[in-house]
Design an enzyme around this catalytic site. Structure first.
Site, PDB file in Angstrom:
ATOM      1  N   PRO A  95     -32.066  54.303  38.161  1.00  0.00           N
ATOM      2  CA  PRO A  95     -31.944  55.541  37.371  1.00  0.00           C
ATOM      3  C   PRO A  95     -32.000  55.278  35.864  1.00  0.00           C
ATOM      4  CG  PRO A  95     -30.201  55.376  39.014  1.00  0.00           C
ATOM      5  CD  PRO A  95     -30.862  54.039  38.957  1.00  0.00           C
ATOM      6  N   GLU A 122     -23.484  50.030  43.750  1.00  0.00           N
ATOM      7  CA  GLU A 122     -23.379  50.689  42.432  1.00  0.00           C
ATOM      8  C   GLU A 122     -24.403  50.145  41.455  1.00  0.00           C
ATOM      9  OE1 GLU A 122     -21.412  52.922  44.228  1.00  0.00           O
ATOM     10  OE2 GLU A 122     -21.573  53.392  42.100  1.00  0.00           O
ATOM     11  N   ARG A 160     -52.848  54.720  46.413  1.00  0.00           N
ATOM     12  CA  ARG A 160     -53.928  55.685  46.577  1.00  0.00           C
ATOM     13  C   ARG A 160     -54.942  55.607  45.430  1.00  0.00           C
ATOM     14  NH1 ARG A 160     -53.393  60.455  44.086  1.00  0.00           N
ATOM     15  NH2 ARG A 160     -54.525  61.606  45.685  1.00  0.00           N
ATOM     16  N   ASP A 175     -57.981  64.223  40.897  1.00  0.00           N
ATOM     17  CA  ASP A 175     -56.606  64.742  40.868  1.00  0.00           C
ATOM     18  C   ASP A 175     -56.388  65.426  39.532  1.00  0.00           C
ATOM     19  OD1 ASP A 175     -54.542  62.283  42.647  1.00  0.00           O
ATOM     20  OD2 ASP A 175     -55.979  63.822  43.291  1.00  0.00           O
TER      21      ASP A 175
HETATM   22  C1  LIG Z   1     -26.839  52.174  38.319  1.00  0.00           C
HETATM   23  N1  LIG Z   1     -27.225  52.564  39.656  1.00  0.00           N
HETATM   24  C2  LIG Z   1     -26.567  53.682  40.314  1.00  0.00           C
HETATM   25  C3  LIG Z   1     -28.262  51.919  40.328  1.00  0.00           C
HETATM   26  C4  LIG Z   1     -28.863  50.824  39.747  1.00  0.00           C
HETATM   27  C5  LIG Z   1     -29.912  50.199  40.421  1.00  0.00           C
HETATM   28  C6  LIG Z   1     -30.353  50.680  41.651  1.00  0.00           C
HETATM   29  C7  LIG Z   1     -29.727  51.773  42.232  1.00  0.00           C
HETATM   30  C8  LIG Z   1     -30.191  52.300  43.548  1.00  0.00           C
HETATM   31  N2  LIG Z   1     -30.318  53.736  43.501  1.00  0.00           N
HETATM   32  C9  LIG Z   1     -31.343  54.347  42.839  1.00  0.00           C
HETATM   33  C10 LIG Z   1     -32.439  53.661  42.380  1.00  0.00           C
HETATM   34  C11 LIG Z   1     -33.434  54.367  41.690  1.00  0.00           C
HETATM   35  C12 LIG Z   1     -33.279  55.732  41.474  1.00  0.00           C
HETATM   36  C13 LIG Z   1     -34.326  56.500  40.739  1.00  0.00           C
HETATM   37  N3  LIG Z   1     -33.970  57.673  40.219  1.00  0.00           N
HETATM   38  O1  LIG Z   1     -35.490  56.048  40.620  1.00  0.00           O
HETATM   39  C14 LIG Z   1     -32.163  56.362  41.953  1.00  0.00           C
HETATM   40  N4  LIG Z   1     -31.211  55.680  42.636  1.00  0.00           N
HETATM   41  C15 LIG Z   1     -28.693  52.396  41.572  1.00  0.00           C
END
Ligand SMILES: CN(C)c1cccc(CNc2ccc(C(N)=O)cn2)c1
Length: 252
Positions: A95, A122, A160, A175
């Site tokens: 994220p 986490e 793709r 696209d």
């Molecule tokens: C800091 N933290 C919560 C975290 C850190 C690394 C991986 C993960 C695994 N979860 C994910 C991964 C990507 C996405 C996205 N939006 O691309 C959403 N969630 C969570």
């Protein structure tokens, strides 16, 4: 460079079978069968040295949940790097990453191989990210239980665009999103159903008129649904007048 030699994804994940689903169906499966697409999974648990084969541990500083340990991930990434000599970019799905869009997907499709790192829990010990990760990529502003689904999305979107993967090479290029616009409406048989008829222009056989109509619809839909996308794509004079035509008709 992806000079038509296909693309290989090395995915570091605790759930190899989960990510393999991304290349087990449809065009991706066919691309694998034809050697245009390759997915190799590396499970950090296979590189966990302690008796309990632990890949995570409690966070320093306290707090809920667990953090993925450095060593198993580092060793899994190293194994992936060694498997195919050339230097590959390591992308962590997180994220905290740069938001994925079609422009970035097109850039990624130029690579001959990519290593995708899927975190769980986490998150991942920051020192692994500093030492091994070239870039973090996010598929959107929401938190998932793991990076596997985001990795599968990257694999699908990139695959793709690899030459030869899609039956009709033009379709990837055509696209609308490739041009930064939303897609135009699509129709197929029957010509009328539920009292709704296919737009006559699509039945006319006039390819130029069809292309004009589709471009106009893509412009109009983007204006209606995602006006902020229009800012980003520099419309030429012809596109601007086509959009104005749509707006005039829409406002009646
Ligand atoms: C800091 N933290 C919560 C975290 C850190 C690394 C991986 C993960 C695994 N979860 C994910 C991964 C990507 C996405 C996205 N939006 O691309 C959403 N969630 C969570």
């Amino acid at each position: 460079m992806n000079a038509g030699g296909g693309i290989r994804f090395d995915v570091v994940t605790l759930f190899p079978d989960f990510v393999r689903a991304a290349v087990s169906y449809g065009v991706a499966a066919r691309a694998c069968a034809r050697g245009l697409l390759q997915l190799v999974a590396w499970n950090p648990r296979d590189y966990a040295r302690d008796r309990h084969r632990s890949v995570d541990d409690r966070p320093y500083g306290g707090g809920p949940g667990m953090v993925m340990k450095v060593e198993p991930l580092r060793d899994a990434i190293q194994a992936a790097r060694t498997a195919v000599a050339d230097r590959a970019s390591v992308i962590c799905l997180s994220p905290q990453g740069r938001l994925l869009d079609q422009v970035r997907v097109q850039e990624l499709s130029q690579h001959s191989r990519l290593i995708l790192l899927c975190g769980r829990y986490e998150g991942i010990d920051e020192r692994l990210i500093e030492a091994e990760v070239d870039e973090e990529c996010s598929i959107g502003d929401y938190v998932l239980s793991g990076g596997e689904l985001p990795a599968m999305i990257v694999i699908d979107a990139v695959a793709r665009l690899v030459p030869g993967v899609l039956g009709h090479p033009g379709s990837a290029g055509q696209d609308s999103f490739g041009a930064g616009l939303l897609d135009c409406p699509h129709y197929t048989r029957p010509v009328e159903i539920g009292g709704r008829r296919t737009p006559e222009v699509l039945l006319s056989g006039d390819h130029q008129a069809v292309a004009r109509w589709r471009h106009k619809q893509a412009l109009g839909r983007t204006w209606l649904r995602r006006p902020e996308l229009l800012e980003r794509c520099m419309l030429d004079a012809q596109a601007r007048s086509l959009l104005q035509e749509f707006i005039d008709e829409y406002q009646g």
